[in-house]
Design an enzyme around this catalytic site. Structure first.
Site, mmCIF file in Angstrom:
data_model
loop_
_atom_site.group_PDB
_atom_site.id
_atom_site.type_symbol
_atom_site.label_atom_id
_atom_site.label_comp_id
_atom_site.label_asym_id
_atom_site.label_seq_id
_atom_site.Cartn_x
_atom_site.Cartn_y
_atom_site.Cartn_z
ATOM 1 N N HIS A 57 4.936 29.077 23.067
ATOM 2 C CA HIS A 57 6.387 29.004 23.175
ATOM 3 C C HIS A 57 6.909 30.424 23.315
ATOM 4 C CE1 HIS A 57 6.284 24.839 21.216
ATOM 5 N NE2 HIS A 57 6.710 24.701 22.443
HETATM 6 C C1 LIG Z 1 3.420 23.300 28.164
HETATM 7 C C2 LIG Z 1 4.731 23.426 27.424
HETATM 8 C C3 LIG Z 1 5.161 22.374 26.652
HETATM 9 C C4 LIG Z 1 6.355 22.463 25.962
HETATM 10 N N1 LIG Z 1 6.738 21.415 25.193
HETATM 11 C C5 LIG Z 1 7.889 21.460 24.523
HETATM 12 C C6 LIG Z 1 8.307 20.342 23.723
HETATM 13 O O1 LIG Z 1 7.645 19.294 23.658
HETATM 14 N N2 LIG Z 1 9.469 20.464 23.027
HETATM 15 C C7 LIG Z 1 10.226 21.595 23.073
HETATM 16 O O2 LIG Z 1 11.263 21.634 22.416
HETATM 17 N N3 LIG Z 1 9.845 22.653 23.809
HETATM 18 C C8 LIG Z 1 8.706 22.622 24.549
HETATM 19 N N4 LIG Z 1 8.319 23.689 25.299
HETATM 20 C C9 LIG Z 1 9.130 24.899 25.273
HETATM 21 C C10 LIG Z 1 10.374 24.817 26.134
HETATM 22 O O3 LIG Z 1 10.036 24.213 27.388
HETATM 23 C C11 LIG Z 1 10.854 26.259 26.365
HETATM 24 O O4 LIG Z 1 11.039 26.920 25.137
HETATM 25 C C12 LIG Z 1 12.184 26.299 27.086
HETATM 26 O O5 LIG Z 1 12.104 25.607 28.317
HETATM 27 C C13 LIG Z 1 12.538 27.751 27.338
HETATM 28 O O6 LIG Z 1 13.715 27.785 28.128
HETATM 29 P P1 LIG Z 1 14.048 29.054 28.952
HETATM 30 O O7 LIG Z 1 15.370 28.769 29.611
HETATM 31 O O8 LIG Z 1 13.941 30.268 28.101
HETATM 32 O O9 LIG Z 1 12.893 29.205 30.051
HETATM 33 P P2 LIG Z 1 12.432 28.223 31.209
HETATM 34 O O10 LIG Z 1 12.721 26.784 30.880
HETATM 35 O O11 LIG Z 1 11.030 28.634 31.526
HETATM 36 O O12 LIG Z 1 13.394 28.592 32.409
HETATM 37 C C14 LIG Z 1 13.267 29.805 33.129
HETATM 38 C C15 LIG Z 1 13.796 29.542 34.520
HETATM 39 O O13 LIG Z 1 13.947 30.763 35.212
HETATM 40 C C16 LIG Z 1 13.425 30.620 36.500
HETATM 41 N N5 LIG Z 1 13.045 31.965 36.954
HETATM 42 C C17 LIG Z 1 12.028 32.737 36.533
HETATM 43 N N6 LIG Z 1 12.038 33.913 37.178
HETATM 44 C C18 LIG Z 1 13.089 33.875 38.026
HETATM 45 C C19 LIG Z 1 13.622 34.781 38.964
HETATM 46 N N7 LIG Z 1 13.097 35.994 39.169
HETATM 47 N N8 LIG Z 1 14.710 34.392 39.645
HETATM 48 C C20 LIG Z 1 15.279 33.199 39.467
HETATM 49 N N9 LIG Z 1 14.827 32.278 38.576
HETATM 50 C C21 LIG Z 1 13.732 32.631 37.874
HETATM 51 C C22 LIG Z 1 12.255 29.689 36.358
HETATM 52 O O14 LIG Z 1 11.957 29.055 37.568
HETATM 53 C C23 LIG Z 1 12.826 28.687 35.327
HETATM 54 O O15 LIG Z 1 13.542 27.632 35.935
HETATM 55 C C24 LIG Z 1 7.140 23.637 26.035
HETATM 56 C C25 LIG Z 1 6.715 24.698 26.831
HETATM 57 C C26 LIG Z 1 5.525 24.599 27.518
HETATM 58 C C27 LIG Z 1 5.086 25.753 28.390
#
Ligand SMILES: Cc1cc2nc3c(=O)[nH]c(=O)nc-3n(C[C@H](O)[C@H](O)[C@H](O)COP(=O)(O)OP(=O)(O)OC[C@H]3O[C@@H](n4cnc5c(N)ncnc54)[C@H](O)[C@@H]3O)c2cc1C
Length: 119
Positions: A57
């Protein structure tokens, strides 16, 4: 997976699950074991290496706060840079003790609220 201790722990986990699956308590729930079957130690190591993945995570890479380590201020602005806010799991000051998806959504909702207030 490079460390023997990790591989041994994974194999011990698989062995325990197989043992539980073969126990009387579960015998009416399935016909037979599907996988991994009776593998040699080296095949089991191969299976573990090929079929496991991290369940990370990733958070806290640009933590929000007011101390010297903080990258993002409490209103989600990046210190030292104009007109940019960060709204994702990277700003969490610590890894949450529960799942990270809902707190990430809450950060997004809070960000939308802050942006509307700033209009
Ligand atoms: C295998 C796995 C299972 C998980 N299971 C769970 C679960 O069961 N329950 C739970 O609560 N959490 C779970 N999580 C964790 C949860 O998915 C993440 O903590 C959460 O999605 C993080 O959100 P975020 O917005 O920080 O990043 P992300 O959801 O990763 O979003 C980042 C976004 O930025 C985009 N991006 C990246 N670089 C660029 C760029 N240069 N330009 C434009 N866009 C870009 C990416 O495409 C993505 O859409 C899991 C994670 C993983 C990897």
């Amino acid at each position: 997976m490079a460390r023997d201790a990790d591989i041994n722990a994974m194999i011990a986990g698989i062995d325990l699950r197989r043992e539980l699956g073969a126990s009387d308590a579960f015998k009416d729930l399935h016909k037979s074991e599907v996988m991994p079957g009776n593998l040699s130690r080296s095949d089991m190591v191969k299976l573990v290496r090929q079929s496991t993945t991290t369940y990370c995570h990733p958070t806290r890479t640009c933590k929000m706060g007011i101390d010297d380590e903080s990258v993002v201020a409490p209103e989600l602005r990046v210190y030292g840079i104009e007109n940019i806010r960060i709204a994702d799991a990277s700003i969490m000051p610590n890894v949450t003790s529960g799942n990270t998806n809902a707190p990430s959504v809450m950060i997004g909702e809070k960000s939308a609220e802050l942006l509307q207030q700033a209009r």
